[in-house]
Design a protein around this motif. Structure first.
Motif, PDB file in Angstrom:
ATOM      1  N   ASN A   1       7.830   3.322   1.151  1.00 40.07           N
ATOM      2  CA  ASN A   1       6.385   3.101   0.220  1.00 40.07           C
ATOM      3  C   ASN A   1       5.517   4.449   0.681  1.00 40.07           C
ATOM      4  O   ASN A   1       4.445   4.061   1.144  1.00 40.07           O
ATOM      5  CB  ASN A   1       5.617   1.955   0.427  1.00 40.07           C
ATOM      6  CG  ASN A   1       5.230   1.854   1.782  1.00 40.07           C
ATOM      7  OD1 ASN A   1       5.807   2.292   2.711  1.00 40.07           O
ATOM      8  ND2 ASN A   1       4.317   0.900   2.039  1.00 40.07           N
TER       9      ASN A   1
ATOM     10  N   VAL B   1       1.955   4.551  -0.969  1.00 45.81           N
ATOM     11  CA  VAL B   1       0.764   3.886  -0.093  1.00 45.81           C
ATOM     12  C   VAL B   1       0.295   4.771   1.201  1.00 45.81           C
ATOM     13  O   VAL B   1      -0.998   4.692   1.428  1.00 45.81           O
ATOM     14  CB  VAL B   1       1.343   2.502   0.561  1.00 45.81           C
ATOM     15  CG1 VAL B   1       0.496   1.991   1.556  1.00 45.81           C
ATOM     16  CG2 VAL B   1       1.645   1.570  -0.625  1.00 45.81           C
TER      17      VAL B   1
ATOM     18  N   TYR C   1      -5.785   0.792   2.297  1.00 47.32           N
ATOM     19  CA  TYR C   1      -4.416   0.467   2.562  1.00 47.32           C
ATOM     20  C   TYR C   1      -4.085  -1.007   1.918  1.00 47.32           C
ATOM     21  O   TYR C   1      -3.250  -1.436   1.258  1.00 47.32           O
ATOM     22  CB  TYR C   1      -4.217   0.348   4.093  1.00 47.32           C
ATOM     23  CG  TYR C   1      -2.943  -0.255   4.641  1.00 47.32           C
ATOM     24  CD1 TYR C   1      -1.696   0.397   4.232  1.00 47.32           C
ATOM     25  CD2 TYR C   1      -2.982  -1.590   4.982  1.00 47.32           C
ATOM     26  CE1 TYR C   1      -0.332  -0.228   4.436  1.00 47.32           C
ATOM     27  CE2 TYR C   1      -1.664  -2.263   5.287  1.00 47.32           C
ATOM     28  CZ  TYR C   1      -0.549  -1.668   5.010  1.00 47.32           C
ATOM     29  OH  TYR C   1       0.568  -2.134   5.355  1.00 47.32           O
TER      30      TYR C   1
ATOM     31  N   GLU D   1      -1.514  -1.465  -0.813  1.00 43.21           N
ATOM     32  CA  GLU D   1      -0.142  -2.322  -0.348  1.00 43.21           C
ATOM     33  C   GLU D   1       0.172  -3.485  -1.306  1.00 43.21           C
ATOM     34  O   GLU D   1       1.217  -3.897  -1.683  1.00 43.21           O
ATOM     35  CB  GLU D   1      -0.429  -2.662   1.209  1.00 43.21           C
ATOM     36  CG  GLU D   1       0.919  -3.236   1.578  1.00 43.21           C
ATOM     37  CD  GLU D   1       2.288  -2.702   1.559  1.00 43.21           C
ATOM     38  OE1 GLU D   1       3.162  -3.239   2.116  1.00 43.21           O
ATOM     39  OE2 GLU D   1       2.214  -1.468   1.429  1.00 43.21           O
TER      40      GLU D   1
END
Length: 331
Positions: free
Chosen positions: A155, A158, A240, A244
């Motif tokens: 990811n 992110v 975050y 996420e």
């Protein structure tokens, strides 16, 4: 070949053993070579066919083994009906079971008490993950010959939104990981899904900062690779969470469409866990792997090196060389 730093603690049962760094490095290299050989042998083998139709329960039992999953069965029992439906669909179609493993953002943060440069290359930690995947493949093909289709999810979007980590750097890590997978002959069963390679999503809208304690502040600094104020840490923590959550919705849709299963390193009520390397630790994520060298010719015992570990145990760093690590002739 290039050197890869790997920390170890030289201990044995009686506490009286020691050896030179050169001999220690050779032991670790020999162990990694055995792991690599196991991976190659596993993914080059042709599973024996079965006369019977494997049951969903048998497949699920493999995923729930303690060597792969650290969660108690009762804590994940609520997932079984939905997981069973997906597994049954895959079995009916006779294809490998898709498993999507949430790895990390495409880089490694500092594991020691002092902030260090971020690392954008696969290392022995990734090799041990692939060793663990090979162990799962062997266990699965024993009950379900098509085995697994293991997808390592990175990811990095992110990581970019939260910590300003350049996509070019994390995409370089993904390329190196794919090279390692290819060098081990595992590309037919193991692939890498990179967030930045999907269609771009809209930026995360402004979010209010959250409060962070000292531990969370230090963790955020490790992922940034530099010091930051408490205010900045609170802002990045909030970004975050939002980034996420949006990524979870996206990857979950991909997994559901494939009738696959999501595996996480940390316990989560919506999916199963997966140990990223053999041993007692439950996660690796952005940390490093160390090994305890044991007496009697036994294999090294891997463990997670964190900032806490670095303060509690005497760690030594040794150069380790292996052909599938970055820069090797097969990478």
């Amino acid at each position: 070949m290039t050197d890869c730093e790997l920390r170890y603690v030289a201990t044995v049962d009686d506490g009286a053993w020691s050896e030179s760094e050169r001999d220690a490095g050779r032991r670790v290299e020999a162990w990694l070579d055995r792991c690599a050989g196991f991976i190659r042998e596993t993914f080059s083998a042709v599973p024996a066919p079965r006369a019977d139709t494997p049951g969903v329960e048998a497949i699920l039992r493999v995923l729930l083994r303690r060597e792969f999953n650290y969660q108690a069965t009762g804590r994940v029992a609520h997932l079984f009906p939905a997981l069973g439906e997906r597994i049954a669909r895959v079995v009916a179609e006779g294809r490998p079971l898709p498993l999507y493993f949430l790895h990390h953002g495409g880089y490694r943060a500092s594991s020691g008490p002092v902030l260090a440069d971020l690392v954008f290359a696969p290392d022995a930690t990734d090799l041990l993950l692939l060793y663990q995947v090979a162990r799962l493949q062997r266990a699965m093909t024993a009950v379900y010959p098509p085995g697994i289709a293991f997808v390592i999810v990175v990811n990095n979007g992110v990581a970019m939104e939260t910590n300003d980590i350049p996509l070019t750097a994390t995409e370089g890590y993904a390329a190196g990981l794919r090279g390692m997978i290819a060098a081990l002959g595992a590309t037919a069963a193991v692939t890498v899904l990179v967030q930045s390679e999907l269609a771009p999503a809209a930026p995360v809208p402004p979010v209010p900062p959250v409060e962070v304690d000292e531990t969370a502040h230090r963790t955020i600094e490790r992922f940034l690779g530099r010091s930051c104020s408490v205010e900045e840490a609170g802002h990045r923590a909030a970004v975050y969470v939002a980034s996420e959550a949006r990524w979870w919705d996206r990857i979950e849709a991909i997994v559901i469409a494939a009738a696959g299963l999501i595996l996480r390193q940390v316990a989560h009520q919506r999916c199963l866990s997966f140990r990223p390397f053999p041993g007692g630790a439950i996660r690796a994520q952005n940390g490093a792997i160390g090994v305890t060298l044991r007496d009697g010719g036994r294999d090294p015992l891997p463990f997670l090196v964190t900032s806490i570990t670095a303060r509690q145990r005497e760690l030594h760093t040794i150069p380790v060389r292996h052909e599938v690590l970055p820069g090797g002739p097969m990478a």
